[in-house]
Design a protein around this motif. Structure first.
Motif: not given
Length: 317
Positions: A69, A73, A138-139, A233-235
């Protein structure tokens, strides 16, 4: 800790920074490469005390965040900043060649950095306010839209590079304005395509209709739009999920000057008199053998407030 102006002066080389942070060489290399500096190394002192403290916080997140992760990022930041820096460098060189511009590249770079920080902080505040409303996974339920230029590949072979650059800049700039003024959010631009999201089908349809207006004066070639609604999904500033795939397939299947919508968007527009929906035969596209879709356009018989909005009129969804 150093304070004042000293904290903003370069004090550390890359190796000294790694030592100060107590990082392993393997970890530092992974993050450094993810930031986009795999082929960039220098013995010069390029890191400030302020940057050391910021990177110390980033490195400390390893205790709560998996390495994958962290790398993802860093990669997202690196890719975004690299593209932005390339564009800014081109602009600064162009300004530097203009005898009517009285500032040096260093002066313009410093000012640009301050403006960039200001805009970033404002966008971050808005994004944090928005994400407070999201679920913990976060969906969220969104309409995803794709708008692209019809026949871009063949067009790019026929016109000069400077003309192509002006076309793409005009398309991106005007589409961005339409999406943001229509209550949507531009997720990313892909050269000849723009991906955006909205919360409501009516917003998305209004934006799509306005996007097609860009082709009215022949400055921009015919466009096509696809809209699909569902959980995404927001990522890392992007969105993922089936609606993204369906919207892309619909845009690719749309005829020039038309917008195709999936069943979910169609259902959200069914009782809205401002729009006219027309059924078409099921589509056979990659991943979907029988994809149901409809075209949407402004209802010309609607006598209420206008649906579309141009580049200077108000949004009236």
């Amino acid at each position: 800790m150093h304070e004042g102006a000293d904290a903003a002066e370069p004090r550390y080389t890359r190796d000294e920074l790694v030592d100060e942070l107590g990082l392993t060489a393997e970890y530092a290399e992974k993050i450094w490469n993810a930031f986009g500096f795999a082929r960039t190394s220098t013995p010069d002192k390029i890191f400030t005390e302020n940057e050391l403290q910021a990177l110390r916080l980033f490195a400390a997140s390893a205790e709560a965040m998996p390495l994958d992760a962290q790398v993802a990022t860093a990669r997202a930041i690196g890719q975004t900043m690299s593209r932005l820096a390339d564009w800014q460098a081109d602009q600064l060189r162009e300004f530097d060649r203009d005898p009517d511009v009285p500032w040096t590249i260093d002066q313009m770079s410093a000012a640009l950095g301050q403006v960039q920080q200001l805009i970033w902080r404002r966008h971050l505040a808005l994004a944090l306010d928005h994400h407070i409303e999201l679920e913990s996974d976060e969906s969220q339920d969104l309409v995803v839209g794709f708008a692209d230029i019809v026949g871009y590949t063949s067009l790019s072979r026929r016109i000069a590079l400077d003309e192509l650059e002006k076309l793409l800049e005009s398309f991106e700039e005007q589409t961005f304005e339409i999406v943001t003024r229509g209550g949507g959010h531009v997720i990313k631009t892909l050269g000849d395509a723009v991906m955006f999201t909205t919360h409501e089908p009516a917003e998305a349809a209004t934006i799509a209709i306005a996007i097609h207006e860009l082709s009215a004066d022949d400055e921009i070639p015919p466009l096509r739009v696809g809209l699909a609604r569902g959980r995404v999904l927001s990522r890392l500033g992007d969105v993922f999920g089936e609606p993204v795939n369906i919207a892309a397939r619909l845009a690719g299947s749309a005829r020039p000057g038309t917008t195709l919508v999936d069943d979910s968007v169609s259902a959200g527009l069914a009782d809205d008199e401002r729009f006219y929906l027309r059924s078409i035969p099921s589509l056979s596209v990659r991943g979907y053998r029988r994809l149901k879709a409809r075209t949407v356009e402004a209802n010309k018989y609607y006598d209420g407030p206008v649906v579309t909005f141009g580049r200077s009129s108000d949004v009236t969804p």
